[in-house]
Design an enzyme around this catalytic site. Structure first.
Site, PDB file in Angstrom:
ATOM      1  N   THR A 180       0.820  -1.208   0.000  1.00 38.46           N
ATOM      2  CA  THR A 180       0.000   0.000   0.000  1.00 38.46           C
ATOM      3  C   THR A 180       0.856   1.261   0.000  1.00 38.46           C
ATOM      4  OG1 THR A 180      -1.535   1.294   1.391  1.00 38.46           O
ATOM      5  CG2 THR A 180      -0.087  -0.227   2.527  1.00 38.46           C
ATOM      6  N   TYR A 191      -1.270   0.110  10.562  1.00 42.18           N
ATOM      7  CA  TYR A 191      -1.568  -0.587   9.307  1.00 42.18           C
ATOM      8  C   TYR A 191      -0.432  -0.408   8.307  1.00 42.18           C
ATOM      9  CZ  TYR A 191      -3.290  -1.137   4.560  1.00 42.18           C
ATOM     10  OH  TYR A 191      -3.394  -1.476   3.236  1.00 42.18           O
TER      11      TYR A 191
END
Length: 328
Positions: free
Chosen positions: A117, A141
């Site tokens: 990501t 995250y």
């Protein structure tokens, strides 16, 4: 027909990757605990239920199917939840990835395409964001994904385990034939939320901040059609299987869409404008996040071909169909 193990293949991006794999002549085997994925989205190969932290279950699946590579999508993804419960993210995203890599190595599988990501970068220091951009994640995250990237680099350096790290920006859209699409419970992503407004399921769409230094004052994000992302994963897989080196790729369009443009686009797809409310900026939101895709274009011959209207029209059809079925 070569078999590929797809962890998290019942989820949003993973299921579209299975579709792309099948169309490219591979046999996808989905490994998923169905905590966030959906059984109905497993349509192009068998489903093996299990947790990526379960080494013995992974060993059994590798033995039964003899995959040539792994596409790894299984992960916790909600940023807000990662701040509340970081341990769960490190346990699943990092610990699970290491357990999976070790299982693959025991099965003599030495190639992985890893779903990462742009959250590994943190605040942008240059735009568009290339692979060389500093990585300073702002939440657990993003840090969990970066930790797996770093582990994969060491696995490649020291034991020859090859990987392709796919850092994408905003996955969006759906299979245009309506077989699979974006289905989160609860929903937190901008396009589905806007579509819920268009369908009368929410009273309005909230825009957080209209005083950014952008063309209309609202934040800019880089939306990529989920099938374009899936195509990139297949291209990276082919490159690894052909003997290519371990690499990282930023998967963006190279251009961005403002929040207001996004809302207007959903209105076009739905046939009427959306009711909007303005709110103050959210803490931590960057003004612009746009990816530089030059490396993926060069090494993978990847060219995102589906524009914003294609993204929004496919998403609109999917969510309308789900509403008619009484779900999603």
């Amino acid at each position: 027909m070569q078999t590929v193990l797809v962890t998290g293949g019942a989820g949003y991006v993973g299921s579209h990757a299975c579709l792309a794999l099948a169309e490219a002549g591979f046999r996808p085997v989905v490994f998923d605990d169905l905590s966030n994925g959906h059984r109905e989205h497993v349509q192009w190969g068998p489903l093996e239920e299990g947790d990526i932290r379960d080494a013995s279950r992974l060993d059994a699946v590798f033995s039964a199917h003899n995959p040539v590579a792994v596409l790894h999508f299984a992960a916790r993804i909600e940023v807000g939840e990662s701040v509340k419960n970081p341990g769960a993210f490190f346990d699943n995203n990092v610990g699970g990835a290491i357990t999976l890599i070790e299982a693959a190595r025991r099965a003599n599988v030495n190639a992985m395409v890893f779903s990462s990501t742009c959250a590994t970068f943190g605040d942008p220091v240059s735009l568009p964001m290339a692979e060389t951009h500093p990585q300073a994640p702002l939440n657990p995250y993003g840090r969990s994904k970066l930790m797996v990237e770093q582990a994969l680099a060491d696995y490649g350096r020291y034991v020859g385990f090859k990987s392709a790290v796919m850092r994408y920006f905003n996955a969006a859209g759906a299979d245009p034939e309506g077989r699979i699409g974006e289905w989160h419970e609860p929903e937190t992503h901008a396009i589905p939320l806007a579509i819920q407004v268009a369908m009368g399921q929410r009273s309005h769409f909230t825009i957080f901040g209209d005083d950014y230094d952008t063309r209309d004052g609202t934040a800019v994000r880089d939306y990529v059609h989920v099938l374009d992302l899936a195509d990139a994963h297949v291209a990276a897989l082919r490159r690894l299987l052909a003997g290519g080196s371990s690499e990282s790729y930023n998967l963006g369009t190279g251009t961005g869409t403002t929040v207001r443009e996004l809302v207007d686009g959903v209105g076009r797809a739905a046939g009427e404008p959306l009711p909007v409310q303005m709110a103050a900026r959210r803490v931590g939101d960057a003004p612009i996040l746009v990816g530089d895709n030059a490396k993926a274009r060069e090494q993978l011959s990847w060219n995102p071909s589906r524009d914003l209207d294609a993204i929004l029209s496919s998403a609109w059809r999917w969510h309308r169909a789900q509403a008619e079925r009484g779900r999603g």
